[in-house]
Write a protein that holds these residues in place. Structure first.
Motif, PDB file in Angstrom:
ATOM      1  N   PHE A  56     -26.947 -52.575   9.274  1.00 17.17           N
ATOM      2  CA  PHE A  56     -27.021 -53.968   8.797  1.00 17.17           C
ATOM      3  C   PHE A  56     -26.631 -54.042   7.323  1.00 17.17           C
ATOM      4  CE2 PHE A  56     -30.664 -52.886   6.319  1.00 17.17           C
ATOM      5  CZ  PHE A  56     -31.157 -51.784   6.985  1.00 17.17           C
ATOM      6  N   TRP A  60     -30.549 -58.997   7.293  1.00 19.42           N
ATOM      7  CA  TRP A  60     -30.547 -58.567   8.692  1.00 19.42           C
ATOM      8  C   TRP A  60     -29.395 -59.191   9.471  1.00 19.42           C
ATOM      9  CZ3 TRP A  60     -32.911 -54.281   9.093  1.00 19.42           C
ATOM     10  CH2 TRP A  60     -33.968 -54.006   8.220  1.00 19.42           C
ATOM     11  N   PHE A  61     -28.170 -58.807   9.022  1.00 17.49           N
ATOM     12  CA  PHE A  61     -26.976 -59.167   9.800  1.00 17.49           C
ATOM     13  C   PHE A  61     -26.153 -57.897   9.961  1.00 17.49           C
ATOM     14  CE2 PHE A  61     -26.553 -60.398   5.351  1.00 17.49           C
ATOM     15  CZ  PHE A  61     -25.483 -59.602   4.933  1.00 17.49           C
ATOM     16  N   VAL A  62     -25.398 -57.843  11.046  1.00 14.12           N
ATOM     17  CA  VAL A  62     -24.694 -56.596  11.372  1.00 14.12           C
ATOM     18  C   VAL A  62     -23.594 -56.327  10.350  1.00 14.12           C
ATOM     19  CG1 VAL A  62     -23.284 -55.436  13.125  1.00 14.12           C
ATOM     20  CG2 VAL A  62     -25.171 -56.937  13.818  1.00 14.12           C
ATOM     21  N   GLU A 101     -20.418 -55.433  10.071  1.00 12.42           N
ATOM     22  CA  GLU A 101     -19.332 -55.310  11.052  1.00 12.42           C
ATOM     23  C   GLU A 101     -18.228 -54.363  10.614  1.00 12.42           C
ATOM     24  OE1 GLU A 101     -18.587 -59.400  11.920  1.00 12.42           O
ATOM     25  OE2 GLU A 101     -20.303 -59.475  13.294  1.00 12.42           O
ATOM     26  N   LEU A 135     -21.430 -53.732  17.089  1.00 15.00           N
ATOM     27  CA  LEU A 135     -22.664 -53.599  17.870  1.00 15.00           C
ATOM     28  C   LEU A 135     -22.470 -54.006  19.333  1.00 15.00           C
ATOM     29  CD1 LEU A 135     -25.399 -52.499  17.097  1.00 15.00           C
ATOM     30  CD2 LEU A 135     -26.182 -54.811  16.657  1.00 15.00           C
ATOM     31  N   GLN A 137     -34.145 -64.492  10.717  1.00 18.73           N
ATOM     32  CA  GLN A 137     -33.063 -63.492  10.675  1.00 18.73           C
ATOM     33  C   GLN A 137     -33.143 -62.540  11.869  1.00 18.73           C
ATOM     34  OE1 GLN A 137     -31.590 -61.530   7.188  1.00 18.73           O
ATOM     35  NE2 GLN A 137     -33.165 -62.438   5.905  1.00 18.73           N
ATOM     36  N   LYS A 164     -32.075 -64.189  15.153  1.00 17.28           N
ATOM     37  CA  LYS A 164     -30.615 -64.323  15.265  1.00 17.28           C
ATOM     38  C   LYS A 164     -30.003 -63.077  15.896  1.00 17.28           C
ATOM     39  CE  LYS A 164     -27.778 -67.083  12.334  1.00 17.28           C
ATOM     40  NZ  LYS A 164     -27.227 -67.295  11.023  1.00 17.28           N
ATOM     41  N   ILE A 165     -30.466 -61.924  15.427  1.00 15.07           N
ATOM     42  CA  ILE A 165     -29.950 -60.658  15.978  1.00 15.07           C
ATOM     43  C   ILE A 165     -30.419 -60.495  17.431  1.00 15.07           C
ATOM     44  CG2 ILE A 165     -30.139 -58.123  15.800  1.00 15.07           C
ATOM     45  CD1 ILE A 165     -28.419 -59.158  13.596  1.00 15.07           C
ATOM     46  N   GLU A 200     -28.556 -62.862  19.732  1.00 15.03           N
ATOM     47  CA  GLU A 200     -27.122 -62.634  19.930  1.00 15.03           C
ATOM     48  C   GLU A 200     -26.832 -61.337  20.684  1.00 15.03           C
ATOM     49  OE1 GLU A 200     -24.628 -62.961  16.427  1.00 15.03           O
ATOM     50  OE2 GLU A 200     -22.929 -62.052  17.518  1.00 15.03           O
ATOM     51  N   TYR A 201     -27.647 -60.330  20.456  1.00 23.44           N
ATOM     52  CA  TYR A 201     -27.355 -59.022  21.048  1.00 23.44           C
ATOM     53  C   TYR A 201     -28.376 -58.702  22.136  1.00 23.44           C
ATOM     54  CZ  TYR A 201     -24.246 -58.549  17.077  1.00 23.44           C
ATOM     55  OH  TYR A 201     -23.239 -58.756  16.172  1.00 23.44           O
TER      56      TYR A 201
END
Ligand code: DGJ
Length: 740
Positions: free
Chosen positions: A381, A394-396, A398, A403, A473, A476-477, A480-481
């Motif tokens: 992250f 806490w965002f990937v 990229e 991911l 946060q 969101k993860i 989405e995943y």
């Protein structure tokens, strides 16, 4: 069950094995008359109490009055010591009144007796589900005595809750302090006091540090006060809230043992005092260091629950009671009772250095170990290529990892996928900190950030906005995943505990409010994602406690993964906590061999953590022996078995235990010896088997030709031949009923 004898003013809490008796004396003070083995006839019990002393005092007209009975005679065993009066033992509750006085002395007003146990608002507690709908839980098996008392000088009401289990030798204690008058300061709010007539005990506690958690220490109770606890904002590596008293020095099977634990994850403290009269006084609860809780009119404070386990059958009696309590009455993730996937974790293999290709190659090779869930640990992250940045974002990342591709790769191989978070922390080098520096605890105290530990700060979880931000946060993860598992880490103690969120006079609330914030976030996530499996962690085992175990089925036990030290850490941990909570992986550590590490890790939840690309065919085979045992027997014998300790490493340089399935048809025993020279236990005497059943034995993968009766194995023991002693540091014995 609870009986109240109105004539004598005596409460008797009991089940078939234990009794706890309290008397409301003529002064309205509570005396603890007895705690121990079940008393069938309690008619003589009042004769057991320390008689009032006769003392002289001055009455209001200043004339000498003598003699008169007094309630503050210092060797009377009491439920709640007063503070600021003659009793100088640690009082569990200390109040500072508006006029500055510290006098705290509670007088009996009335009581209630009911079936069930009361849940605590915003805190983990026994028998209550995450979402609280009832006012009482487990009415079939628990009874509660609520004693209501009033402070002699202020309009402050104290509720003492004492619950007794019918099906376990457990007493639960807690307090509620309710202010009905002018503002007060709560300077101490422990969960319990326990006075015992004799101090002739040994005290066992579990101290250590990161990599050497929960090492047992035993000392004879000595004059004065012995204090253990934590001021680190978490239950800590340094001391664990689990501790116990024993009559025999270290007997697993004999003698009285009284165990203690606190359902709490923050600062805590146990004070054990041998009084000048040779009685014992215990005071236990939230640490009062820097604690000051201000209560206005109609505000109240709930203390965490303290649990007390009584055994007359030595240490294992206490251990097994705690294990059952944790599994049956504390843990809320019932889904995971029989549903623990075999985990592979990326951390020790690649630390922060990976990309999509590396992780996919890890997954491919980890599959050869028969795993069921792959966990991507720290580093996925924010800007996180080392421990200097990224926490709070806490965002990937990229640029580093795709991911979706990694998760798909897992799913194509029928694996579940898990991920690491450290929700309570922030690096100064993060977007979150740049936009909200005041969200870090200690912001005012330490603006130049010279006191970074692992380059990070603790987020101010006393502040609801901070908790909400992290919740959003994480959601969101998780939305989405496709994530099945979350490892929740906590790698820094609370050192600067100033909070910008509270006014000056409420700074003494920071530590406790932080813990409430942690519980709120964990609870909201558990409720929103019931299918996700959450695992606790805190630089290894820095927050291995009952508060956390209410929310999560298991906790990473220690960052020490080498078999040698792990064997002892797991043994000592298992004295207070069931094997199903002890998260353990086989790693690439150098000191012990893979077969040894497999045998040790099996006495926990079991998993793998290394660079799988580097494993040889032989090493794969060595670990697949563990995988096979895991799939065939682990759930029945280890996760859901009854644990018996056979040899304590503290006294012998060896450790041994056996876990037996509920129907006694299957058992797994492990023996570990530190030195390679001699094995003391030629005859390995087992426990917990059915004496009438016959068992097939498999020793380190080799079937023993003869079968043995449970009676023989328990009374005579299995004779360990030289071959087993010489070749291995561990011996793993699988016992199956002959028609298994
Ligand atoms: C400490 C934990 O105990 C490890 O297992 C690992 O997750 C690291 N933190 C990651 O930073």
């Amino acid at each position: 069950m609870i009986h109240y004898n109105q004539e004598q003013n005596v409460f008797h809490l009991f089940n078939k094995d234990i009794s706890y008796l309290i008397h409301v004396n003529g002064f309205g003070r509570l005396e603890t008359l007895y705690f121990g083995e079940k008393l069938n006839d309690v008619s003589d019990i009042l004769n057991a109490r320390t008689l009032y002393t006769e003392c002289t005092y001055l009455d209001k007209k200043m004339s000498l009055v003598t003699p008169t009975p007094s309630y503050f005679y210092p060797d009377t065993l009491v439920e709640i010591s007063s503070h600021g009066i003659f009793d100088k033992r640690d009082a569990p509750i200390v109040i500072q009144h508006e006029n500055g006085s510290y006098l705290t002395d509670f007088e009996y007003v009335k009581h209630k007796i009911y079936h069930g146990i009361k849940p605590l608002d915003g805190m983990p507690c026994l028998d209550a589900p995450l979402e609280r709908k009832e006012s009482l839980y487990n009415k079939e098996n628990v009874d509660t005595l609520e004693i209501i008392l009033k402070d002699i000088t202020a309009n402050v009401i104290l509720h003492e809750y004492l619950s007794v289990y019918r099906d376990k030798n457990i007493i639960v204690k807690s307090f509620k302090i309710e202010n009905k008058g002018k503002r007060i300061k709560l300077l101490r709010a422990f969960s319990m006091q326990l006075d015992l007539p004799s101090s002739d005990y040994y005290f066992h506690h579990f101290h250590g540090t990161q990599w050497v958690e929960r090492q047992e220490e035993i000392n004879k109770i000595y004059d004065g006060t012995q204090e253990i606890g934590s001021t680190r904002g978490r239950s800590s590596h340094q001391e664990n809230p689990f501790c116990f008293l024993s009559k025999e020095r270290n007997s697993l099977t004999d003698g009285e043992v009284i165990g203690f634990n606190l359902i709490y994850s923050g600062n805590w403290e146990m004070r054990v005092t041998k009084t000048p009269y040779d009685s014992l006084h215990l005071a236990y609860g939230i640490n009062d260091d820097d604690f000051c809780f201000s209560l206005g009119r109609n505000e109240s404070f709930d203390t965490p629950q303290a649990v007390i386990s009584y055994s007359k059958d030595g240490i294992d009696g206490m251990s097994q009671t705690f294990h059952r309590l944790i599994k049956e009455n504390l843990q809320t993730d019932k889904e995971r009772e029989h549903n623990r996937p075999l985990i592979f974790n990326s951390w020790e293999g690649c630390l922060f250095t990976f990309d999509t290709k590396v992780i996919k190659s890890y997954i491919d090779d980890a599959c050869k170990l028969g795993i069921e869930l792959f966990v991507l640990d720290d580093g996925w992250f924010g800007k996180r290529d080392n421990d200097k940045s990224g926490l709070g974002d806490w965002f990937v990342n990229e640029k580093k990892i795709n991911l979706h591709e990694v998760i798909e790769h897992c799913h194509e191989r029928k694996l579940k996928f898990g991920i690491w978070f450290e929700p309570e922390m922030v690096n100064p080098d993060s977007d979150l900190f740049r936009s909200h520096p005041e969200w870090a605890l200690g912001y005012e105290e330490n603006k130049d950030w010279s006191h970074l530990e692992r380059n990070q700060l603790v987020l101010d979880f006393t502040n609801d906005d901070v908790v909400d931000n992290i919740f959003e946060q994480m959601c969101k993860i998780l939305d989405e995943y496709d994530i099945d598992y979350v490892k929740w880490d906590h790698n820094r103690i609370l050192a600067e505990h100033f909070t910008a969120n509270l006014p000056a006079e409420k700074q003494g609330e920071a530590y406790h409010r932080y813990v409430l914030g942690y519980y709120r976030l964990l609870s909201q996530l558990r409720i929103r994602y019931p299918e996700i499996f959450f695992e606790g962690c805190s630089s290894g085992g820095g927050r291995f406690d009952l508060g956390t175990l209410y929310y999560v089925p298991q906790i990473w036990t220690s960052d020490e993964t080498d078999g040698a030290s792990r064997a002892y850490i797991q043994y000592y941990t298992s004295l207070g906590y069931p094997l199903s909570t002890i998260s353990s992986h086989v790693s690439a550590s150098a000191q012990t061999t893979y077969p040894t590490k497999v045998d040790i890790a099996l006495f926990g939840t079991y998993g793998y953590e290394m660079n799988p690309n580097k494993l040889s065919e032989r090493e794969f085979a060595e670990m697949n022996r563990g995988t096979e045992i895991y799939h065939k027997y682990h759930d029945k014998a280890i996760l859901n078995g009854t644990l018996y300790h056979l040899s304590n490493p503290l006294d012998h340089d060896e450790m041994s235990m056996i876990s037996v399935s509920q129907d006694q048809s299957l058992a797994i025993a492990v023996y570990y010896e530190k030195s390679n020279i001699v094995m003391r236990m030629d005859y390995w005497k087992l426990k917990g088997l059915n004496p009438k059943k016959r068992y097939h034995l498999n020793l380190n993968g080799v079937d023993v030709p003869e079968t043995y009766s449970g009676e023989h194995l328990m009374k005579v023991g299995y004779y360990l031949r030289d071959i087993f002693r010489r070749q291995n540091k561990t011996i793993l014995l699988i016992l199956k009923e002959s028609n298994y």
